[in-house]
Design a protein around this motif. Structure first.
Motif, PDB file in Angstrom:
ATOM      1  N   PRO A 129      34.160  14.134  48.395  1.00 54.54           N
ATOM      2  CA  PRO A 129      33.043  15.019  48.053  1.00 54.54           C
ATOM      3  C   PRO A 129      31.753  14.695  48.798  1.00 54.54           C
ATOM      4  O   PRO A 129      30.951  15.587  49.078  1.00 54.54           O
ATOM      5  CB  PRO A 129      32.889  14.826  46.547  1.00 54.54           C
ATOM      6  CG  PRO A 129      34.234  14.364  46.087  1.00 54.54           C
ATOM      7  CD  PRO A 129      34.779  13.539  47.204  1.00 54.54           C
ATOM      8  N   GLU A 130      31.526  13.423  49.137  1.00 57.05           N
ATOM      9  CA  GLU A 130      30.309  13.012  49.846  1.00 57.05           C
ATOM     10  C   GLU A 130      30.570  12.767  51.326  1.00 57.05           C
ATOM     11  O   GLU A 130      29.692  12.284  52.042  1.00 57.05           O
ATOM     12  CB  GLU A 130      29.720  11.774  49.186  1.00 57.05           C
ATOM     13  CG  GLU A 130      29.261  12.029  47.747  1.00 57.05           C
ATOM     14  CD  GLU A 130      28.666  10.799  47.100  1.00 57.05           C
ATOM     15  OE1 GLU A 130      28.387   9.812  47.829  1.00 57.05           O
ATOM     16  OE2 GLU A 130      28.463  10.808  45.876  1.00 57.05           O
ATOM     17  N   GLY A 131      31.761  13.068  51.793  1.00 55.12           N
ATOM     18  CA  GLY A 131      32.061  13.001  53.209  1.00 55.12           C
ATOM     19  C   GLY A 131      32.079  11.590  53.771  1.00 55.12           C
ATOM     20  O   GLY A 131      32.253  10.604  53.056  1.00 55.12           O
TER      21      GLY A 131
ATOM     22  N   GLY B 286      35.974  18.564  51.034  1.00 55.33           N
ATOM     23  CA  GLY B 286      34.879  18.487  50.080  1.00 55.33           C
ATOM     24  C   GLY B 286      35.166  19.282  48.824  1.00 55.33           C
ATOM     25  O   GLY B 286      36.126  20.055  48.758  1.00 55.33           O
ATOM     26  N   THR B 287      34.307  19.122  47.834  1.00 58.64           N
ATOM     27  CA  THR B 287      34.483  19.837  46.561  1.00 58.64           C
ATOM     28  C   THR B 287      33.272  20.675  46.186  1.00 58.64           C
ATOM     29  O   THR B 287      33.372  21.560  45.342  1.00 58.64           O
ATOM     30  CB  THR B 287      34.757  18.842  45.425  1.00 58.64           C
ATOM     31  OG1 THR B 287      33.670  17.909  45.331  1.00 58.64           O
ATOM     32  CG2 THR B 287      36.053  18.082  45.660  1.00 58.64           C
ATOM     33  N   ASP B 288      32.097  20.410  46.792  1.00 56.51           N
ATOM     34  CA  ASP B 288      30.865  21.107  46.437  1.00 56.51           C
ATOM     35  C   ASP B 288      30.158  21.507  47.718  1.00 56.51           C
ATOM     36  O   ASP B 288      29.677  20.642  48.461  1.00 56.51           O
ATOM     37  CB  ASP B 288      29.981  20.204  45.581  1.00 56.51           C
ATOM     38  CG  ASP B 288      28.685  20.896  45.171  1.00 56.51           C
ATOM     39  OD1 ASP B 288      28.523  22.089  45.493  1.00 56.51           O
ATOM     40  OD2 ASP B 288      27.847  20.235  44.539  1.00 56.51           O
TER      41      ASP B 288
ATOM     42  N   ILE C 107      38.214  19.484  58.958  1.00 53.57           N
ATOM     43  CA  ILE C 107      37.142  19.334  57.973  1.00 53.57           C
ATOM     44  C   ILE C 107      36.986  20.657  57.242  1.00 53.57           C
ATOM     45  O   ILE C 107      36.774  21.693  57.863  1.00 53.57           O
ATOM     46  CB  ILE C 107      35.815  18.942  58.670  1.00 53.57           C
ATOM     47  CG1 ILE C 107      35.992  17.652  59.467  1.00 53.57           C
ATOM     48  CG2 ILE C 107      34.692  18.803  57.656  1.00 53.57           C
ATOM     49  CD1 ILE C 107      34.822  17.325  60.372  1.00 53.57           C
ATOM     50  N   LEU C 108      37.065  20.612  55.902  1.00 55.03           N
ATOM     51  CA  LEU C 108      37.024  21.834  55.103  1.00 55.03           C
ATOM     52  C   LEU C 108      36.143  21.651  53.872  1.00 55.03           C
ATOM     53  O   LEU C 108      36.066  20.569  53.287  1.00 55.03           O
ATOM     54  CB  LEU C 108      38.422  22.236  54.620  1.00 55.03           C
ATOM     55  CG  LEU C 108      39.496  22.583  55.632  1.00 55.03           C
ATOM     56  CD1 LEU C 108      40.264  21.357  56.075  1.00 55.03           C
ATOM     57  CD2 LEU C 108      40.465  23.595  55.032  1.00 55.03           C
TER      58      LEU C 108
ATOM     59  N   THR D 247      38.941  20.833  63.931  1.00 54.65           N
ATOM     60  CA  THR D 247      39.008  22.138  63.285  1.00 54.65           C
ATOM     61  C   THR D 247      38.124  22.081  62.053  1.00 54.65           C
ATOM     62  O   THR D 247      38.332  21.234  61.176  1.00 54.65           O
ATOM     63  CB  THR D 247      40.447  22.495  62.880  1.00 54.65           C
ATOM     64  OG1 THR D 247      41.245  22.596  64.055  1.00 54.65           O
ATOM     65  CG2 THR D 247      40.483  23.813  62.127  1.00 54.65           C
ATOM     66  N   ILE D 248      37.127  22.942  62.004  1.00 56.66           N
ATOM     67  CA  ILE D 248      36.163  22.943  60.896  1.00 56.66           C
ATOM     68  C   ILE D 248      36.075  24.360  60.369  1.00 56.66           C
ATOM     69  O   ILE D 248      35.799  25.303  61.115  1.00 56.66           O
ATOM     70  CB  ILE D 248      34.774  22.459  61.357  1.00 56.66           C
ATOM     71  CG1 ILE D 248      34.878  21.125  62.098  1.00 56.66           C
ATOM     72  CG2 ILE D 248      33.835  22.341  60.158  1.00 56.66           C
ATOM     73  CD1 ILE D 248      33.594  20.690  62.773  1.00 56.66           C
ATOM     74  N   THR D 249      36.280  24.532  59.062  1.00 50.64           N
ATOM     75  CA  THR D 249      36.228  25.866  58.483  1.00 50.64           C
ATOM     76  C   THR D 249      35.920  25.773  56.998  1.00 50.64           C
ATOM     77  O   THR D 249      35.750  24.682  56.440  1.00 50.64           O
ATOM     78  CB  THR D 249      37.546  26.628  58.736  1.00 50.64           C
ATOM     79  OG1 THR D 249      37.348  28.007  58.430  1.00 50.64           O
ATOM     80  CG2 THR D 249      38.682  26.059  57.934  1.00 50.64           C
ATOM     81  N   LEU D 250      35.799  26.933  56.367  1.00 47.29           N
ATOM     82  CA  LEU D 250      35.490  27.041  54.939  1.00 47.29           C
ATOM     83  C   LEU D 250      34.191  26.328  54.578  1.00 47.29           C
ATOM     84  O   LEU D 250      34.043  25.801  53.485  1.00 47.29           O
ATOM     85  CB  LEU D 250      36.648  26.495  54.090  1.00 47.29           C
ATOM     86  CG  LEU D 250      37.988  27.233  54.217  1.00 47.29           C
ATOM     87  CD1 LEU D 250      39.042  26.570  53.350  1.00 47.29           C
ATOM     88  CD2 LEU D 250      37.851  28.701  53.869  1.00 47.29           C
ATOM     89  N   THR D 251      33.219  26.319  55.508  1.00 48.10           N
ATOM     90  CA  THR D 251      31.891  25.844  55.153  1.00 48.10           C
ATOM     91  C   THR D 251      31.163  26.945  54.369  1.00 48.10           C
ATOM     92  O   THR D 251      31.651  28.066  54.241  1.00 48.10           O
ATOM     93  CB  THR D 251      31.093  25.464  56.408  1.00 48.10           C
ATOM     94  OG1 THR D 251      31.040  26.589  57.297  1.00 48.10           O
ATOM     95  CG2 THR D 251      31.748  24.284  57.127  1.00 48.10           C
ATOM     96  N   THR D 252      29.987  26.615  53.851  1.00 52.88           N
ATOM     97  CA  THR D 252      29.272  27.552  52.979  1.00 52.88           C
ATOM     98  C   THR D 252      28.974  28.858  53.707  1.00 52.88           C
ATOM     99  O   THR D 252      28.425  28.866  54.811  1.00 52.88           O
ATOM    100  CB  THR D 252      27.963  26.924  52.490  1.00 52.88           C
ATOM    101  OG1 THR D 252      28.292  25.792  51.682  1.00 52.88           O
ATOM    102  CG2 THR D 252      27.157  27.904  51.662  1.00 52.88           C
ATOM    103  N   GLU D 253      29.318  29.956  53.056  1.00 49.92           N
ATOM    104  CA  GLU D 253      29.133  31.284  53.641  1.00 49.92           C
ATOM    105  C   GLU D 253      28.528  32.208  52.601  1.00 49.92           C
ATOM    106  O   GLU D 253      29.017  32.304  51.476  1.00 49.92           O
ATOM    107  CB  GLU D 253      30.483  31.838  54.105  1.00 49.92           C
ATOM    108  CG  GLU D 253      30.395  33.208  54.748  1.00 49.92           C
ATOM    109  CD  GLU D 253      31.734  33.644  55.333  1.00 49.92           C
ATOM    110  OE1 GLU D 253      31.720  34.596  56.135  1.00 49.92           O
ATOM    111  OE2 GLU D 253      32.766  33.026  54.990  1.00 49.92           O
TER     112      GLU D 253
END
Length: 419
Positions: free
Chosen positions: A20-22, A41-43, A65-66, A86-92
């Motif tokens: 959660p805190e990377g 991550g979770t939040d 990283i998701l 590969t980085i995705t599902l960040t805040t949108e």
């Protein structure tokens, strides 16, 4: 374990880490090799997958990283490499609910895959940054080399520059970076999303061989804040990019100086190039086909060089006009008219109008209801162009001192219409 801190070269096991805190990289000269691992991550409200601050010579590679606000966050650092991640599902922000604020400062930035603030000498390459709001966000950076990244299908910006200069963006993909906005006043396809957003004193950059097709805009460069502060994005080179199929502008570059657009494709958009209130710009060897309103559209532009372009099947091939705006009266140095253009060796074929130059216009095509520009468009040189099979070859409306020499003129209704 909620987070992980590393201070030496580290290789992860190829498994899923719930963090959660990377991960925080807390020393210089560190390589983090994910070895195919996933960190999750979770939040998404404030978290970062990888955090780097006040560091030098850091490499981050081979990670998935998701589910963070920013996938990788790097601040006040130098000598950074990010590759094969590969980085995705960040805040949108939900894609069809908001007209974007392109002027957000770093402290209030939107979410995204990679966030850079005050970073120098970074190499960001071969990453998959698709299917989220933003790919690479950069603030006050210098000496970035951004190459071979995928940032397609972002609902905000594929690649974002805010006061980022002396950098190179090459061989990247930022296709389908678009959004839809619906309000009581109407709808807007694009809503200020763009493949490449370039604002606030982002100067001396090179954009070469990138794809930014089907975006709200392909490339969107803006050099004047909403409150009228000059923050020109000057002396950038756009070379061999394809920004076609935008519902708005393939290339927008306003209130800026010295930009060069060379060898690009700007096809099948509303406008190929929209470059209002800019100066000392060059458009050379571009392909500009099938744009609904105009291939090249510029209001109050000074000292343009339009050379060797292939401009076909647009409503207007080249559309030049003047207009006065009350809100620009207090901005020092705003271009008062259109003047000092060289239009030479272009092909202008099968457009409705090949070249139109006009005074006191709204979008170049109808008389403006506002205050008239006191100085008409003047000193435009049209020389050695092939202007044929248009309905009207050259149309001049309330202009003066237009020089025309050695053009090939063979048009359907009139070669020259002068009012």
């Amino acid at each position: 374990m909620t987070g992980l801190t590393i201070n030496k070269d580290t290789q992860l096991e190829p498994k899923v880490y719930l963090l959660p805190e990377g991960i925080t990289i807390d020393s210089d000269n560190v390589t983090l090799d994910g070895h195919g691992a996933t960190i999750l991550g979770t939040d998404k409200t404030a978290s970062q997958g990888i955090k780097v601050s006040d560091r030098k010579n850091i490499t981050i590679k081979n990670l998935r990283i998701l589910n963070y606000y920013h996938g990788i966050s790097v601040k006040k650092s130098t000598g950074i490499e990010i590759c094969d991640c590969t980085i995705t599902l960040t805040t949108e922000i939900q894609s069809n609910t908001l007209f974007l604020d392109i002027w957000k400062p770093a402290a209030n930035s939107y979410g995204g895959a990679v966030f850079l603030e005050q970073v120098t000498d970074a190499n960001i390459h071969d990453n998959d940054l698709q299917h989220q709001m933003n790919g690479v966000l950069s603030y006050q950076c210098k000496g970035l080399n951004i190459t071979k990244n995928l940032a397609n299908y972002c609902s905000g910006f594929g690649f974002h520059l805010f006061e980022t200069s002396d950098s190179t963006y090459s061989n990247n993909y930022a296709d389908y970076c678009c959004r839809y906005y619906l309000s009581e006043a109407g709808s807007h396809l694009g809503a200020d999303a763009a493949g490449f957003l370039i604002i606030y004193k982002s100067c001396n950059n090179v954009f070469r061989k990138n794809y930014a097709r089907l975006g709200g805009d392909g490339f969107f460069l803006a050099g004047l804040t909403p409150d009228g502060i000059d923050v020109g994005c000057n002396n950038n080179l756009f070379e061999e990019n394809d920004a076609s199929y935008s519902p708005n502008n393939a290339f927008e570059g306003v209130f800026s100086k010295g930009n060069i657009y060379q060898g690009n494709k700007a096809n099948h958009s509303n406008y190929g190039f929209w470059l209002g209130f800019s100066s000392d710009c060059t458009l050379k060897d571009n392909q500009i086909y099938h744009n609904r309103q105009a291939g090249i559209a510029v209001e109050n532009g000074l000292n343009f060089r339009v050379l060797d372009n292939d401009i076909q099947n647009n409503s207007h091939g080249i559309l030049i006009w003047t207009r006065s705006y009350d809100f620009l009266r207090t901005v020092p140095g705003m271009n008062p008219t259109s003047r000092d253009w060289l239009i030479e060796r272009n092909k202008l074929i099968q457009n409705r109008k090949g070249i139109r130059i006009a005074a006191n216009q709204d979008h170049g095509v109808r008389r403006s209801g506002g205050e008239q520009v006191p100085v008409p468009p003047h000193n435009h040189t049209i020389r050695n162009n092939e202007i044929r099979s248009n309905l009207i070859g050259i149309e001049l409306d309330q202009v003066k001192d237009t020089q025309m020499d050695q053009n090939m003129l063979d048009n359907l209704i009139a070669d020259l219409d002068q009012k």
